[in-house]
Motif scaffolding. Structure first.
Motif, PDB file in Angstrom:
ATOM      1  N   ALA A 150       0.837  -1.203   0.000  1.00 46.54           N
ATOM      2  CA  ALA A 150       0.000   0.000   0.000  1.00 46.54           C
ATOM      3  C   ALA A 150       0.874   1.256   0.000  1.00 46.54           C
ATOM      4  CB  ALA A 150      -0.931  -0.004   1.205  1.00 46.54           C
ATOM      5  N   GLN A 151       1.924   1.248   0.814  1.00 44.41           N
ATOM      6  CA  GLN A 151       2.825   2.404   0.857  1.00 44.41           C
ATOM      7  C   GLN A 151       3.545   2.576  -0.484  1.00 44.41           C
ATOM      8  OE1 GLN A 151       3.091   4.702   3.370  1.00 44.41           O
ATOM      9  NE2 GLN A 151       4.224   5.833   1.827  1.00 44.41           N
ATOM     10  N   HIS A 152       3.980   1.481  -1.059  1.00 41.32           N
ATOM     11  CA  HIS A 152       4.660   1.538  -2.363  1.00 41.32           C
ATOM     12  C   HIS A 152       3.719   2.084  -3.437  1.00 41.32           C
ATOM     13  CE1 HIS A 152       7.288   0.512  -5.675  1.00 41.32           C
ATOM     14  NE2 HIS A 152       6.284  -0.155  -6.230  1.00 41.32           N
ATOM     15  N   MET A 153       2.474   1.624  -3.440  1.00 36.14           N
ATOM     16  CA  MET A 153       1.504   2.106  -4.423  1.00 36.14           C
ATOM     17  C   MET A 153       1.243   3.606  -4.240  1.00 36.14           C
ATOM     18  SD  MET A 153      -1.183  -1.081  -4.525  1.00 36.14           S
ATOM     19  CE  MET A 153      -2.281  -0.301  -5.700  1.00 36.14           C
ATOM     20  N   HIS A 154       1.120   4.037  -2.986  1.00 36.53           N
ATOM     21  CA  HIS A 154       0.887   5.452  -2.702  1.00 36.53           C
ATOM     22  C   HIS A 154       2.077   6.287  -3.164  1.00 36.53           C
ATOM     23  CE1 HIS A 154       0.855   9.124  -0.200  1.00 36.53           C
ATOM     24  NE2 HIS A 154      -0.434   9.081  -0.476  1.00 36.53           N
ATOM     25  N   ASP A 155       3.275   5.829  -2.842  1.00 34.54           N
ATOM     26  CA  ASP A 155       4.484   6.561  -3.246  1.00 34.54           C
ATOM     27  C   ASP A 155       4.598   6.630  -4.763  1.00 34.54           C
ATOM     28  OD1 ASP A 155       5.066   6.858  -0.567  1.00 34.54           O
ATOM     29  OD2 ASP A 155       6.618   5.284  -0.538  1.00 34.54           O
ATOM     30  N   ALA A 156       4.324   5.514  -5.441  1.00 31.48           N
ATOM     31  CA  ALA A 156       4.418   5.478  -6.905  1.00 31.48           C
ATOM     32  C   ALA A 156       3.395   6.408  -7.549  1.00 31.48           C
ATOM     33  CB  ALA A 156       4.222   4.054  -7.401  1.00 31.48           C
ATOM     34  N   ALA A 157       2.230   6.539  -6.938  1.00 34.04           N
ATOM     35  CA  ALA A 157       1.179   7.393  -7.495  1.00 34.04           C
ATOM     36  C   ALA A 157       1.453   8.872  -7.274  1.00 34.04           C
ATOM     37  CB  ALA A 157      -0.169   7.032  -6.882  1.00 34.04           C
ATOM     38  N   ASN A 158       2.348   9.196  -6.355  1.00 35.51           N
ATOM     39  CA  ASN A 158       2.563  10.597  -5.997  1.00 35.51           C
ATOM     40  C   ASN A 158       4.001  11.077  -6.155  1.00 35.51           C
ATOM     41  OD1 ASN A 158      -0.131  11.503  -4.909  1.00 35.51           O
ATOM     42  ND2 ASN A 158       0.173   9.628  -3.772  1.00 35.51           N
ATOM     43  N   ASP A 159       4.877  10.222  -6.659  1.00 42.93           N
ATOM     44  CA  ASP A 159       6.258  10.681  -6.792  1.00 42.93           C
ATOM     45  C   ASP A 159       6.392  11.631  -7.980  1.00 42.93           C
ATOM     46  OD1 ASP A 159       6.703   9.298  -9.179  1.00 42.93           O
ATOM     47  OD2 ASP A 159       7.988   7.772  -8.304  1.00 42.93           O
ATOM     48  N   PRO A 160       7.508  12.329  -8.098  1.00 47.23           N
ATOM     49  CA  PRO A 160       7.664  13.336  -9.165  1.00 47.23           C
ATOM     50  C   PRO A 160       7.558  12.783 -10.584  1.00 47.23           C
ATOM     51  CG  PRO A 160       9.352  13.620  -7.487  1.00 47.23           C
ATOM     52  CD  PRO A 160       8.630  12.344  -7.168  1.00 47.23           C
ATOM     53  N   ASN A 161       7.739  11.482 -10.772  1.00 44.01           N
ATOM     54  CA  ASN A 161       7.651  10.887 -12.108  1.00 44.01           C
ATOM     55  C   ASN A 161       6.328  10.181 -12.359  1.00 44.01           C
ATOM     56  OD1 ASN A 161      10.286  11.680 -12.828  1.00 44.01           O
ATOM     57  ND2 ASN A 161      11.126   9.972 -11.669  1.00 44.01           N
ATOM     58  N   SER A 162       5.381  10.333 -11.458  1.00 47.61           N
ATOM     59  CA  SER A 162       4.097   9.644 -11.608  1.00 47.61           C
ATOM     60  C   SER A 162       3.237  10.316 -12.678  1.00 47.61           C
ATOM     61  CB  SER A 162       3.345   9.637 -10.274  1.00 47.61           C
ATOM     62  OG  SER A 162       2.923  10.952  -9.947  1.00 47.61           O
ATOM     63  N   ALA A 163       2.269   9.552 -13.154  1.00 45.59           N
ATOM     64  CA  ALA A 163       1.333  10.100 -14.141  1.00 45.59           C
ATOM     65  C   ALA A 163       0.580  11.290 -13.571  1.00 45.59           C
ATOM     66  CB  ALA A 163       0.359   9.012 -14.589  1.00 45.59           C
ATOM     67  N   ARG A 164       0.268  11.232 -12.289  1.00 50.21           N
ATOM     68  CA  ARG A 164      -0.453  12.336 -11.641  1.00 50.21           C
ATOM     69  C   ARG A 164       0.362  13.623 -11.717  1.00 50.21           C
ATOM     70  NH1 ARG A 164      -2.262  12.708  -5.289  1.00 50.21           N
ATOM     71  NH2 ARG A 164      -3.715  14.410  -5.563  1.00 50.21           N
ATOM     72  N   MET A 165       1.642  13.541 -11.436  1.00 47.08           N
ATOM     73  CA  MET A 165       2.489  14.736 -11.472  1.00 47.08           C
ATOM     74  C   MET A 165       2.689  15.231 -12.907  1.00 47.08           C
ATOM     75  SD  MET A 165       2.866  15.516  -8.445  1.00 47.08           S
ATOM     76  CE  MET A 165       2.129  14.618  -7.106  1.00 47.08           C
ATOM     77  N   VAL A 166       2.744  14.287 -13.843  1.00 48.29           N
ATOM     78  CA  VAL A 166       2.869  14.682 -15.252  1.00 48.29           C
ATOM     79  C   VAL A 166       1.631  15.451 -15.686  1.00 48.29           C
ATOM     80  CG1 VAL A 166       3.010  13.803 -17.613  1.00 48.29           C
ATOM     81  CG2 VAL A 166       4.482  12.841 -15.849  1.00 48.29           C
ATOM     82  N   VAL A 167       0.462  15.029 -15.234  1.00 45.37           N
ATOM     83  CA  VAL A 167      -0.786  15.745 -15.560  1.00 45.37           C
ATOM     84  C   VAL A 167      -0.744  17.146 -14.965  1.00 45.37           C
ATOM     85  CG1 VAL A 167      -3.279  15.793 -15.148  1.00 45.37           C
ATOM     86  CG2 VAL A 167      -2.178  13.684 -15.881  1.00 45.37           C
ATOM     87  N   LYS A 168      -0.248  17.281 -13.732  1.00 47.15           N
ATOM     88  CA  LYS A 168      -0.133  18.611 -13.117  1.00 47.15           C
ATOM     89  C   LYS A 168       0.838  19.487 -13.911  1.00 47.15           C
ATOM     90  CE  LYS A 168      -1.387  17.696  -8.350  1.00 47.15           C
ATOM     91  NZ  LYS A 168      -1.021  17.886  -6.957  1.00 47.15           N
ATOM     92  N   GLN A 169       1.938  18.909 -14.368  1.00 46.99           N
ATOM     93  CA  GLN A 169       2.902  19.661 -15.164  1.00 46.99           C
ATOM     94  C   GLN A 169       2.294  20.063 -16.495  1.00 46.99           C
ATOM     95  OE1 GLN A 169       6.199  16.958 -15.308  1.00 46.99           O
ATOM     96  NE2 GLN A 169       6.874  17.432 -13.237  1.00 46.99           N
ATOM     97  N   LEU A 170       1.533  19.159 -17.109  1.00 48.15           N
ATOM     98  CA  LEU A 170       0.860  19.470 -18.370  1.00 48.15           C
ATOM     99  C   LEU A 170      -0.093  20.644 -18.188  1.00 48.15           C
ATOM    100  CD1 LEU A 170       0.090  18.919 -21.310  1.00 48.15           C
ATOM    101  CD2 LEU A 170      -1.551  17.220 -20.458  1.00 48.15           C
ATOM    102  N   LYS A 171      -0.806  20.663 -17.085  1.00 46.43           N
ATOM    103  CA  LYS A 171      -1.735  21.769 -16.811  1.00 46.43           C
ATOM    104  C   LYS A 171      -0.973  23.093 -16.746  1.00 46.43           C
ATOM    105  CE  LYS A 171      -5.274  23.330 -13.594  1.00 46.43           C
ATOM    106  NZ  LYS A 171      -6.059  23.022 -12.399  1.00 46.43           N
ATOM    107  N   GLU A 172       0.181  23.094 -16.104  1.00 45.72           N
ATOM    108  CA  GLU A 172       0.983  24.319 -15.999  1.00 45.72           C
ATOM    109  C   GLU A 172       1.496  24.755 -17.376  1.00 45.72           C
ATOM    110  OE1 GLU A 172       2.467  27.639 -14.279  1.00 45.72           O
ATOM    111  OE2 GLU A 172       1.153  26.167 -13.352  1.00 45.72           O
ATOM    112  N   VAL A 173       1.940  23.790 -18.188  1.00 43.65           N
ATOM    113  CA  VAL A 173       2.409  24.107 -19.541  1.00 43.65           C
ATOM    114  C   VAL A 173       1.269  24.679 -20.375  1.00 43.65           C
ATOM    115  CG1 VAL A 173       3.244  23.082 -21.699  1.00 43.65           C
ATOM    116  CG2 VAL A 173       4.329  22.471 -19.540  1.00 43.65           C
TER     117      VAL A 173
END
Length: 86
Positions: free
Chosen positions: A30-53
């Motif tokens: 569970a911790q690994h999944m949470h970390d993977a979903a929120n780390d700087p290289n996750s899809a979630r962070m890429v979507v946030k970066q795309l929004k800024e771009v």
């Protein structure tokens, strides 16, 4: 931008660790999944970066559009003044 904003609700699920039981392995996964979903290289962070771009691109296009309109108005004014002096 609207589609990314609409995804915010769905992406909020990543804020919580998944419930995989109280045993040590479940907690570790569970911790690994949470970390993977929120780390700087996750899809979630890429979507946030795309929004800024996209936001910066929209601002740049609006500035360029305003400058184009200003230049066009100056050219029209110059042509009109030239036509009046001939």
């Amino acid at each position: 931008m609207d589609e990314i904003d609409a995804m915010d609700f769905q992406l909020a699920a990543f804020d919580q660790r998944p419930s995989l039981g109280g045993h040590q392995y479940g907690q570790l996964v569970a911790q690994h999944m949470h970390d993977a979903a929120n780390d700087p290289n996750s899809a979630r962070m890429v979507v946030k970066q795309l929004k800024e771009v996209l936001k910066l691109s929209i601002e740049a296009l609006q500035r360029a559009s305003g400058q184009y309109e200003e230049t066009e108005a100056n050219v029209v004014d110059a042509v009109n003044r030239t036509g009046n002096t001939i």
